[in-house]
Structures are given as C-alpha cells and as structure tokens.
Design an enzyme around this catalytic site. Sequence first.
Site, short mmCIF file in Angstrom:
data_model
loop_
_atom_site.label_atom_id
_atom_site.label_comp_id
_atom_site.label_asym_id
_atom_site.label_seq_id
_atom_site.Cartn_x
_atom_site.Cartn_y
_atom_site.Cartn_z
N TYR A 147 -2.73 -12.94 3.32
CA TYR A 147 -2.48 -12.50 1.94
C TYR A 147 -1.32 -13.25 1.29
CZ TYR A 147 -5.61 -8.61 3.00
OH TYR A 147 -6.70 -7.87 3.33
N LYS A 201 0.82 -1.23 0.00
CA LYS A 201 0.00 0.00 0.00
C LYS A 201 0.85 1.27 0.00
CE LYS A 201 -3.34 -2.87 0.49
NZ LYS A 201 -3.93 -3.48 -0.69
N TYR A 211 -11.92 -15.65 3.78
CA TYR A 211 -10.95 -14.58 3.99
C TYR A 211 -10.42 -14.65 5.42
CZ TYR A 211 -9.05 -9.98 4.95
OH TYR A 211 -8.22 -8.96 5.34
C1 LIG Z 1 -0.20 -7.98 2.35
C2 LIG Z 1 -1.19 -7.71 1.28
N1 LIG Z 1 -1.02 -8.31 0.09
C3 LIG Z 1 -1.89 -8.12 -0.93
C4 LIG Z 1 -3.00 -7.32 -0.78
C5 LIG Z 1 -3.93 -7.20 -1.92
O1 LIG Z 1 -3.66 -6.07 -2.70
P1 LIG Z 1 -4.87 -5.36 -3.43
O2 LIG Z 1 -5.81 -4.95 -2.36
O3 LIG Z 1 -4.26 -4.22 -4.14
O4 LIG Z 1 -5.49 -6.36 -4.34
C6 LIG Z 1 -3.22 -6.67 0.43
C7 LIG Z 1 -4.40 -5.82 0.59
O5 LIG Z 1 -4.94 -5.54 1.56
C8 LIG Z 1 -2.29 -6.87 1.49
O6 LIG Z 1 -2.45 -6.28 2.68
#
Ligand SMILES: Cc1ncc(COP(=O)(O)O)c(C=O)c1O
Length: 341
Positions: free
Chosen positions: A298, A59, A272
């Site tokens: 994630y 981010k 999730y």
């Molecule tokens: C560690 C991590 N990886 C990947 C993502 C996913 O990215 P995006 O939200 O741009 O798809 C997030 C999103 O919250 C994240 O915190």
Amino acid sequence: MNQGSVAGLADRLARFERVGLAHLPTPLEPLGRLTAQLGGPRLWVKREDCTGVGFGGNKLRKLDYVLPEAIEAEADTLVSGGVAQSNSQRQVAAAAAKLGLACHLVVYHGRLAAPPPDYETSGNALLNRLFGATLHAVDWSGDRNGPIEALAESLRSEGRRPYLVPYGVSSGLGAVGYASALLEIAQQSAALGFAPRAVVHCSGSGGTQAGLVVGAALALPETEIVGIDIDAEPERVEADVRRYGAEAAELLGVPFPEERVEVVAGHAGPAYGLPHAATLEAIGLAGRLEALVLDPVYSAKGLAGLIALVRAGRWSAADDIVFLHSGGTPTLFAYQKALAI
Ligand SMILES: Cc1ncc(COP(=O)(O)O)c(C=O)c1O
C-alpha cells in the site's frame, strides 16, 4: 484561512460518537530530506501509521467511528475479513482485543498468484494470532464481503451476537471517520503556516479517499485529493470512492463533491500485492532519508505514485504536498525475503 468551513466540518464530526481507540491527532511532519532529494514541492507526511493500537494504520480511525454501533448493538464478536497480510483485519483484531470482544476473520487465500515465502505466517498474519482472533480460510473469489456475511450468519446461528466490519472498514460511516483526518490536516497545516496544494495517498477499498474528498470540500476547498490506485483496478476503486463518499456526505449533511474524485492509475505495479521497482525505490528513499517505514503493498505504492507525479512536474517548488502514510508497517516483515533488504 477557511476557518468558517473548518469549524463547520468540526461541528459536523462532533455529532458522531467515537470509541476513542485511535491515538489522535496523528502528527503532520515535514519531509525535508526527501524534498531536497526530489527537488520539487515541499513534502509533508501525515502519520496515519501512528494511530497507536496494535501497530496502527488508517483503519483504526475508521473503526473509531464505526465501532460505537457494535457497542450499541451489544455485540460480543467482531467479524471481518481480508487477505493473510490485510492491515484492516489486523486492526479489527487489535480493536476487538482492546474492547474485550471475540474476533472471527475470513482469511482469503489465492488473491496473490505467487505470495512471498512468509506471507501466511509473518507480519499481520502473526499479529492476528497474537491478538487472539479466530481465522477461517476461504478461497478468494473476488467477492470481498460475501464470505464475511456468511461467517457472521453462521456465528449468529450459534447464538453469538456478531458485528460485521466490512472489507477495509469501508462504509459511509468509515468514510466519515476519514473526514476527521482531513480536519486535522486543515488545522495542523494552518498552524504550521501553509495550505496544502494536494493530499496524496494510496486508495484501495475507497473509504479513506471518500472521507478525505468530502472533508476537503468543506475545510480545504483549494486542496486536491489524489488517490493512487494500488489494487490495479482504478475503475472499481473510483466507483467505491464515489459510493462511500456519497454515503458519508449524506451522513454529514453536505453535498457530495463529485468533481473532486481523482484516482490515478499506473502505479500499482504488475498486480495487487506485488512490489515493483518503483515500490522498492519508494521504500528505500523513505527509509534512508526520513526513517519512515513503508509497506510494499500500500503505502510504498502510494509514495511511488507521488514521486512519479513530482518528477512529471505536476507541482511547483512553491507548493506544499502532504503524503498521507496510511500504515501497513507489519507487512514489510512478511515481504523481507522478496525485498532482499
Ligand atoms: C496500509 C493501507 N493503506 C491504504 C489502504 C487503502 O485504504 P482504503 O481501503 O480506505 O482505500 C489500506 C487498505 O487496506 C491499507 O491497509
């Protein structure tokens, strides 16, 4: 190879202002031991977990391109939101601290049916408090941005000048920021003497994949961008990748490459935020073989998806595959008991 288009992407990105918070470029490193273990294509990692400020993550790269708007608007407060272990929120709080802005965050409760014991207090939740953010508890309804907009409105009515950072920092401009990661991959892989057959990463709110897809159409046209759905909502993820991708393409002045969007379902586990056996295997392999720290929400699900595709024979041993490590490291501590590490 493709130097003209690499320069074209670089020129287009140079037209955007950045706040310069993120530590860029992030490294692109070989994963020799994981490659040997899996016996498939040569694996590399793009270290988006190393963007620096406040434990880093994907981010910050988006915020680098988005926050000049906040400064331009003379905002005094950043407003955003996410679940208690949101990495996005934590990076917004970190950016606010660095920029000397107040930070108000909507914290959604109830998205996870059975969160692990330290979910509300450790990891990102601890860091949000450390970075001085004010937290506002709201029940999760599935509406990601509505409660953030309501909070911004109420702060405005109190005389503050809030700047709203959307859920996941996903917007057209945030996705433009992610095209810059693709540019770095194109430049770094060329310097290392390879052309990636694919870039694989986890996809949630869609902005990361949107930027990679738009950037790849320009600078790495032979490279597949493979998003692994970690939200257990592949259709919603794909729709958001297309939405933010089209907005980013317009901002960059290029057509949106519809045919390049690939969101792979089936690796999100039961829901999730709930790790499953493949998540745990990915965390263990990355830690033991490469000293890479993945998170159970994630990045580990992203690597689990990549491992599954390698085992299914999608690529050959002659291919080079880049795993984009999008961060999330602090969450590991909030899941310590659930992971039994
Ligand atoms: C560690 C991590 N990886 C990947 C993502 C996913 O990215 P995006 O939200 O741009 O798809 C997030 C999103 O919250 C994240 O915190």
